[in-house]
Every structure is written in C-alpha cells, then in structure tokens.
Design an enzyme around this catalytic site. Structure first.
Site, short mmCIF file in Angstrom:
data_model
loop_
_atom_site.label_atom_id
_atom_site.label_comp_id
_atom_site.label_asym_id
_atom_site.label_seq_id
_atom_site.Cartn_x
_atom_site.Cartn_y
_atom_site.Cartn_z
N HIS A 22 0.76 -1.26 0.09
CA HIS A 22 -0.41 -0.17 -0.30
C HIS A 22 0.57 1.16 0.22
O HIS A 22 0.13 1.62 -0.40
CB HIS A 22 -0.64 0.29 1.35
CG HIS A 22 -2.42 0.68 1.38
ND1 HIS A 22 -2.48 1.77 0.34
CD2 HIS A 22 -3.50 0.19 1.09
CE1 HIS A 22 -4.00 2.47 0.12
NE2 HIS A 22 -4.25 1.60 0.69
N ASP B 170 -9.42 -6.88 -17.18
CA ASP B 170 -10.15 -7.29 -18.52
C ASP B 170 -8.02 -8.26 -19.12
O ASP B 170 -7.88 -7.55 -19.71
CB ASP B 170 -11.07 -7.00 -19.48
CG ASP B 170 -11.32 -8.04 -20.66
OD1 ASP B 170 -10.58 -8.82 -20.97
OD2 ASP B 170 -11.76 -7.87 -21.71
#
Length: 453
Positions: free
Chosen positions: A168, A388
């Site tokens: 993070h 995708d």
C-alpha cells in the site's frame, strides 16, 4: 447472494520467480510521499479477479500472457519493481534497481462456475489464490521485499484467477487499478499503456518546518482507549461475518428517514455509512458517554484544489473522522449521523492533506486510531470489473479479504453487487462479535424499512 461452497480441490503452485522489467529502467532512489509511508500504509492489500474460459483464447496460457505483459508494464512503472528501505525519521524511499516482482503460476481442480455467485469479499479460499510473503511475529514486513506478488491460477474450464498483493505504500486503490489496467492493455496487444504513469510524490511532502493545522482525530485515540471496545477484545473465533446488501428498497427507506433538507443531497454512500455506524454502535452497546467514531477514506482525485498530475498512482487520500458519543449517535436519529458524515467528507482539501503529511513527520508516522472506530473504504467505483486481460469481464473482481490492515473487522469495504432481484446494490461485509450480529440486523432493518405513510 452468496458464493457456493467449493467442492474439494487442490491447487498445484509452481515455484515463485522474479519478473523484472522487460527493458532497461532508471537506476535511482525515489522518496515516497509523507502520505505513502505512514504506519497505516505499511501492509499489502490483496485483490482477486476471476475469469471464465474464452473460446477466443483457446490454447493460450493466461499465466504466460500475464507474465509477459507484467514485465512490459514494469518498464514505465519501474518503481514497483524496486525495494523499500527506511532512512532517518522512518522515511521510506524506493531503491529502483529492477529487482523485480514475485510471480507464480498454479493450477486448480476447479471451474469458474464452482465459485457460484460470489459478489463481495472475502473470496472463497482466497489464501489458495494469492501469493503470501514471510511474516515476522505475525507482521508482514515491507522493507527489502518485492512490492508486488502475483499468482495466476489456471482453472480446468479454461478460465483463471488473477490474485495480487501489492504494498500500500507504493499505490492506493485507484493507483493499483491504473497499474493493472496497464498490464491488461499490454496483454491485449497495446504498444504502451493509455495512461502514462506520473510519480508526483513531492505534492504530499511535509512542509518545513511541519505545521499540522487540523486536530486530526484519525490519529488520536478516544478517551478510555480500547478497554471498553469489544471489537478489540473479542477473539477471532468469537466473531461472526455476514454480507449486508443495500439495494433500491433499503436506500429508499434510509432516504425517507433523512431530514427533508438532506434527502435530495445525500449520496447512497453517506446514507449507508450513517446507517451502519449508528447500527454498529448500538449493537456493540457502548456506554452513552463513550466517544465513537466513523473514519472513512476520502479520495483526493478530482477534488478542486488538489494539483494531482494525470497518471498519478500514489496514495492520494485522507482518513476523515466523524465523532460523537454513543448516546448522541444512537439517540439522535439517522439525520444526526448523516450531518456528521457529510461534514467530515467535505473537510478533506489539499491543505488538509498537507497537514496530514506534516503530522506524519512531526509525530513519527503514527498509525491511525482504532478504538471504538469504524473505518470505511468505498470501492464501489474502483473499476474492478474492467480488469480484462483478454478473457472478458470478471466473474468476480475485488478485494480478496473482507477487511485488511492492522485490525480486520474494524475496516469494511463498500462494493457494488447484485441482490437476489438482480438490482444493483451496495454490499457491505460486516464482522461483529457473534452475540452482536442479531442486534445489528434489527437496527439496520429498523432504519431501512420503508414507511407506508
């Protein structure tokens, strides 16, 4: 709607290997911002994307496609292939030496359909589909480790699971999505990512000298500490987990209970956050005079006055806090909580973010407060479904776990999902002591039920 119980299965994972940038990259040391390197950022967030097989991809190995695209994406995003080190004052810098990210391929005796209608975290058996690193005394270090771990698990239907864990400190959720979309674009044949990455961390460096200009309750423990906080004292085995869906009917019920002057202006997020904060405080039965808080992540992207460059992928958010006593919160009606939520949400400005950076330096990069605090991260607009790699839209895309960071159960993700009627809703995975869950359900039902009058 829930995920289906998985049939017995085995995951066969290959030996993890380092993937380095596909072309030479600058050898340099880059300082993280003073928002990036706070104690609360020093962990790995995990995500999972599940894909069905695609006839157009028959014969193609998703692990090879992802690995090759990853190596290419690490050229413009070369700091992600580096390693963190700590300098004076706990300042984190990235040693950009193309050390690489860790990658593993695996195979599982499952199909995408075996997971059923998984709508929200935690993803079933997520531990099998993400690549963990070594922990030390229960804590996962971030220094001198790969900043990104990826596992691609091939499924017997021709689909696959993309599991990632990323530090993070180097990215926030929009930044991670930006990087993953870059990998996707390259996997689908693009010559370069459509969005060029920008470092820009100097925007969130502390002033000299640091001069915090806000109270920053998010880093101050409430009076009494955690002695009376059941969330801090309850063992994990005595906790219950359940997803709560807020669809059109529930939102309409909440909006009906909002004060007239707020009904048209409050967002779905604000309504749900106020509802859960109030219901949770009641279920945990805090004493009326105890301070309770709602802390939520406010993204600075797109906010007026925050000069972020296009393509910025670092941490650009603050924890904003609404605080009151349990008696006032639970006795004041939904409108009282809504007013506090809206006020806290509006408080985050560029000056506020600079003040957080100043506090980080001045006070040794503290962890945010956890006692009697409910922390919310709204990921409903993060774009997980759009990741995708050429196999089509995800069956599931989102966090692997229900909550992450220093104390899972205190932090919740708000995500998008479909309810049993096929309606779009906000899905919230709730974790509470077992004997508090029924009371929480009753409180939520009371606030979301529409009046017939």
């Amino acid at each position: 709607m829930m995920a289906s119980p998985l049939p017995p299965f085995t995951v066969r994972r290959g030996q993890p290997e380092l993937v380095v940038p596909a072309a030479p990259t600058p050898r340099e040391v880059k300082a993280l911002s003073d928002l990036d390197d706070g104690e609360g950022m020093r962990f790995y967030s995990s995500g999972i994307h599940l894909y069905r097989g695609s006839p157009a991809k028959a014969g193609q190995d998703p692990a090879r496609v992802v690995r090759e695209a990853l190596a290419r994406a690490l050229v413009p995003y070369y700091p992600i292939a580096g390693r963190l080190r700590e300098e004076a004052g706990r300042k984190l810098v990235v040693d950009c030496g193309a050390q690489g990210v860790l990658f593993a391929e695996a195979d599982a005796d499952l199909t995408a359909d075996d997971f059923g209608d998984v709508q929200s975290p935690p993803f079933p058996c997520f531990e099998q589909f993400i690549l963990e690193s070594t922990t030390v005394a229960g804590v996962e270090p971030v220094l001198d480790r790969p900043l990104l771990y990826i596992q691609v698990t091939r499924l017997k239907c021709g689909g696959f699971i993309f599991g990632q864990r990323i530090c993070h400190c180097i990215v926030d959720a929009p930044g991670a999505m930006q990087f993953e979309k870059a990998v996707c674009e390259l996997a689908c044949g693009a010559d370069a990512p459509s969005v060029a990455p920008a470092w820009g961390r100097e925007l969130f460096m502390a002033r000299r000298p640091p001069r915090p200009s806000y109270p920053h309750l998010e880093y101050r423990e409430p009076a009494g500490g955690n002695a009376t906080d059941r969330m801090m004292r309850t063992p994990p085995g005595d906790m219950a987990r359940a997803p709560f869906a807020f669809g059109p009917s529930e939102i309409a019920g909440l909006r009906q209970r909002a004060p007239p002057h707020l009904r048209a202006t409050c967002s779905r997020f604000e309504l749900v956050a106020a509802c859960i904060w109030r219901s949770r405080a009641a279920a945990l039965e805090y004493a009326p005079d105890e301070e309770v808080r709602l802390s939520f992540i406010v993204n600075a992207r797109g906010r007026a006055g925050v000069p972020l460059p296009p393509g910025f992928y670092g941490n650009a958010f603050a924890y904003s806090v609404a605080a009151t006593t349990a008696g006032e919160l639970c006795g004041g009606g939904l409108g009282y909580a809504l007013e506090l939520v809206k006020k806290a949400k509006a408080a985050v400005t560029y000056d506020y973010l600079q003040s957080v950076a100043d506090l980080m330096v001045q006070e040794g990069r503290p962890l945010f407060a956890l006692s009697r605090t409910y922390i919310v991260s709204d990921i409903s607009h993060a774009g997980f479904k759009s990741i995708d790699f050429g196999w089509g839209e995800t069956v599931y895309g989102g966090p692997a776990k229900g909550g992450e960071g220093p104390l899972p159960g205190v932090t919740n993700y708000f995500s998008r999902a479909k309810n049993g009627k096929g309606e779009e809703c906000i899905m919230v995975p709730i974790c509470l002591p077992k004997d508090a869950m029924d009371k929480f359900q009753l409180e939520v039902d009371g606030l979301t039920l529409r009046s017939s009058s």
